[in-house]
Scaffold this motif. Structure first.
Motif, PDB file in Angstrom:
ATOM      1  N   ASP A   1       0.827  -1.208   0.000  1.00  0.00           N
ATOM      2  CA  ASP A   1       0.000   0.000   0.000  1.00  0.00           C
ATOM      3  C   ASP A   1       0.862   1.260   0.000  1.00  0.00           C
ATOM      4  N   VAL A   2       1.954   1.229  -0.750  1.00  0.00           N
ATOM      5  CA  VAL A   2       2.867   2.370  -0.806  1.00  0.00           C
ATOM      6  C   VAL A   2       3.183   2.704  -2.263  1.00  0.00           C
ATOM      7  N   PHE A   3       2.965   3.955  -2.621  1.00  0.00           N
ATOM      8  CA  PHE A   3       3.274   4.451  -3.954  1.00  0.00           C
ATOM      9  C   PHE A   3       4.172   5.673  -3.812  1.00  0.00           C
ATOM     10  N   GLU A   4       5.108   5.822  -4.728  1.00  0.00           N
ATOM     11  CA  GLU A   4       5.963   6.999  -4.753  1.00  0.00           C
ATOM     12  C   GLU A   4       5.747   7.737  -6.068  1.00  0.00           C
ATOM     13  N   LEU A   5       5.659   9.051  -5.951  1.00  0.00           N
ATOM     14  CA  LEU A   5       5.521   9.910  -7.116  1.00  0.00           C
ATOM     15  C   LEU A   5       6.741  10.818  -7.167  1.00  0.00           C
ATOM     16  N   LEU A   6       7.399  10.876  -8.307  1.00  0.00           N
ATOM     17  CA  LEU A   6       8.501  11.798  -8.530  1.00  0.00           C
ATOM     18  C   LEU A   6       7.974  12.883  -9.447  1.00  0.00           C
ATOM     19  N   ALA A   7       8.013  14.117  -8.962  1.00  0.00           N
ATOM     20  CA  ALA A   7       7.456  15.235  -9.714  1.00  0.00           C
ATOM     21  C   ALA A   7       8.493  16.328  -9.890  1.00  0.00           C
ATOM     22  N   PRO A   8       8.383  17.091 -10.957  1.00  0.00           N
ATOM     23  CA  PRO A   8       9.283  18.232 -11.113  1.00  0.00           C
ATOM     24  C   PRO A   8       9.128  19.201  -9.940  1.00  0.00           C
ATOM     25  N   ARG A   9      10.243  19.724  -9.488  1.00  0.00           N
ATOM     26  CA  ARG A   9      10.254  20.642  -8.346  1.00  0.00           C
ATOM     27  C   ARG A   9       9.299  21.819  -8.558  1.00  0.00           C
ATOM     28  N   SER A  10       9.239  22.327  -9.785  1.00  0.00           N
ATOM     29  CA  SER A  10       8.408  23.500 -10.051  1.00  0.00           C
ATOM     30  C   SER A  10       6.915  23.205  -9.907  1.00  0.00           C
ATOM     31  N   PHE A  11       6.524  21.935  -9.905  1.00  0.00           N
ATOM     32  CA  PHE A  11       5.121  21.571  -9.738  1.00  0.00           C
ATOM     33  C   PHE A  11       4.834  20.953  -8.369  1.00  0.00           C
ATOM     34  N   ALA A  12       5.804  20.955  -7.471  1.00  0.00           N
ATOM     35  CA  ALA A  12       5.660  20.269  -6.183  1.00  0.00           C
ATOM     36  C   ALA A  12       4.501  20.831  -5.354  1.00  0.00           C
ATOM     37  N   GLU A  13       4.381  22.143  -5.273  1.00  0.00           N
ATOM     38  CA  GLU A  13       3.293  22.720  -4.468  1.00  0.00           C
ATOM     39  C   GLU A  13       1.938  22.367  -5.036  1.00  0.00           C
ATOM     40  N   SER A  14       1.800  22.454  -6.338  1.00  0.00           N
ATOM     41  CA  SER A  14       0.529  22.127  -6.971  1.00  0.00           C
ATOM     42  C   SER A  14       0.173  20.654  -6.770  1.00  0.00           C
ATOM     43  N   LEU A  15       1.156  19.759  -6.938  1.00  0.00           N
ATOM     44  CA  LEU A  15       0.903  18.339  -6.722  1.00  0.00           C
ATOM     45  C   LEU A  15       0.555  18.072  -5.263  1.00  0.00           C
ATOM     46  N   PHE A  16       1.258  18.712  -4.346  1.00  0.00           N
ATOM     47  CA  PHE A  16       0.960  18.554  -2.928  1.00  0.00           C
ATOM     48  C   PHE A  16      -0.489  18.945  -2.646  1.00  0.00           C
ATOM     49  N   ASP A  17      -0.900  20.103  -3.143  1.00  0.00           N
ATOM     50  CA  ASP A  17      -2.283  20.559  -2.929  1.00  0.00           C
ATOM     51  C   ASP A  17      -3.281  19.576  -3.529  1.00  0.00           C
ATOM     52  N   ASN A  18      -2.981  19.078  -4.744  1.00  0.00           N
ATOM     53  CA  ASN A  18      -3.873  18.101  -5.384  1.00  0.00           C
ATOM     54  C   ASN A  18      -3.988  16.827  -4.557  1.00  0.00           C
ATOM     55  N   LEU A  19      -2.850  16.291  -4.115  1.00  0.00           N
ATOM     56  CA  LEU A  19      -2.872  15.051  -3.332  1.00  0.00           C
ATOM     57  C   LEU A  19      -3.615  15.237  -2.013  1.00  0.00           C
ATOM     58  N   MET A  20      -3.414  16.366  -1.368  1.00  0.00           N
ATOM     59  CA  MET A  20      -4.112  16.607  -0.095  1.00  0.00           C
ATOM     60  C   MET A  20      -5.625  16.724  -0.319  1.00  0.00           C
ATOM     61  N   ALA A  21      -6.034  17.358  -1.414  1.00  0.00           N
ATOM     62  CA  ALA A  21      -7.462  17.439  -1.733  1.00  0.00           C
ATOM     63  C   ALA A  21      -8.012  16.057  -2.073  1.00  0.00           C
ATOM     64  N   MET A  22      -7.254  15.264  -2.842  1.00  0.00           N
ATOM     65  CA  MET A  22      -7.688  13.922  -3.197  1.00  0.00           C
ATOM     66  C   MET A  22      -7.806  13.028  -1.963  1.00  0.00           C
ATOM     67  N   GLY A  23      -6.982  13.274  -0.952  1.00  0.00           N
ATOM     68  CA  GLY A  23      -6.982  12.445   0.252  1.00  0.00           C
ATOM     69  C   GLY A  23      -7.786  12.992   1.409  1.00  0.00           C
ATOM     70  N   ARG A  24      -8.468  14.106   1.206  1.00  0.00           N
ATOM     71  CA  ARG A  24      -9.205  14.744   2.310  1.00  0.00           C
ATOM     72  C   ARG A  24     -10.208  13.798   2.962  1.00  0.00           C
ATOM     73  N   GLU A  25     -10.987  13.094   2.165  1.00  0.00           N
ATOM     74  CA  GLU A  25     -12.008  12.208   2.747  1.00  0.00           C
ATOM     75  C   GLU A  25     -11.393  10.979   3.418  1.00  0.00           C
ATOM     76  N   HIS A  26     -10.119  10.745   3.191  1.00  0.00           N
ATOM     77  CA  HIS A  26      -9.434   9.601   3.792  1.00  0.00           C
ATOM     78  C   HIS A  26      -8.497  10.053   4.912  1.00  0.00           C
ATOM     79  N   ASP A  27      -8.670  11.280   5.398  1.00  0.00           N
ATOM     80  CA  ASP A  27      -7.880  11.859   6.483  1.00  0.00           C
ATOM     81  C   ASP A  27      -6.373  11.765   6.214  1.00  0.00           C
ATOM     82  N   LEU A  28      -5.983  12.137   5.012  1.00  0.00           N
ATOM     83  CA  LEU A  28      -4.580  12.100   4.621  1.00  0.00           C
ATOM     84  C   LEU A  28      -3.793  13.136   5.425  1.00  0.00           C
ATOM     85  N   THR A  29      -2.696  12.695   6.013  1.00  0.00           N
ATOM     86  CA  THR A  29      -1.778  13.598   6.728  1.00  0.00           C
ATOM     87  C   THR A  29      -0.519  13.736   5.878  1.00  0.00           C
TER      88      THR A  29
END
Length: 184
Positions: A151-179
């Protein structure tokens, strides 16, 4: 004019403050890891693939035909570069990616459901086995996605998109209490 440049992580602002204890579903952000792109010379793709598949000291992820990403939690960027240069012995070009990409490690029982909201790949264990990797879009951001454990996945993203990806992942995980926090 003299300018001082400070090396700071792309998500320092997002993860500043008191760390929250990790929940059942957790996003750990890699803080110090070495990464390199390995680009096989023309005609040497099979030889480089055999060499890379023989190593266990660092993770190797398929990126494109004749191209892989090497990720090490233990090496410095220079150390990983030396290891790869010695291993490939002129059969490939090695390009340091340590400062150019950010590692996101998503773990927990709901990882597939979280990723299904933004990744257009079949992540069922029979279709995307442990050790598999692929380039994909997560939302609108190009990432290299790898399954590193059950149950572990790693995503490698360009540094310039890190904040946007972080925000997306946190929104995608909101209903699953993602920390989220920096990896230890």
């Amino acid at each position: 004019m003299i300018r001082d440049y400070y090396n700071r992580h792309a998500l320092d602002e997002k993860l500043r403050g008191a760390p929250r204890p990790p929940g059942a579903n957790h996003l750990a952000i890699g803080h110090r890891q070495a990464m390199a792109a390995v680009l096989a010379s023309a005609g040497e793709e099979d030889a480089v693939e055999r060499l890379l598949s023989s190593v266990t000291e660092f993770a190797v992820r398929f990126s494109a035909p004749g191209e892989w990403l090497a990720v090490s939690e233990n090496d410095t960027p220079e150390g990983l570069q030396r290891r790869l240069d010695a291993l490939c012995n002129g059969l490939a070009h090695i390009v340091d990616q340590s400062e150019a990409r950010v590692l996101f490690r998503l773990s927990g029982p709901s990882t597939r459901r979280i990723l299904a909201k933004g990744v257009g790949l079949d992540l069922h264990p029979t279709a995307f086995a442990t050790g598999a990797s692929a380039n994909a879009l997560c939302g609108h951001i190009a990432v290299n996605l790898a399954r590193t454990a059950e149950d572990v996945f790693e995503l490698l993203a360009p540094r310039s998109f890190a904040e946007s990806l972080f925000d997306n992942l946190m929104a995608m995980g909101r209903e699953h209490d993602l920390t989220a926090a920096f990896a230890a």
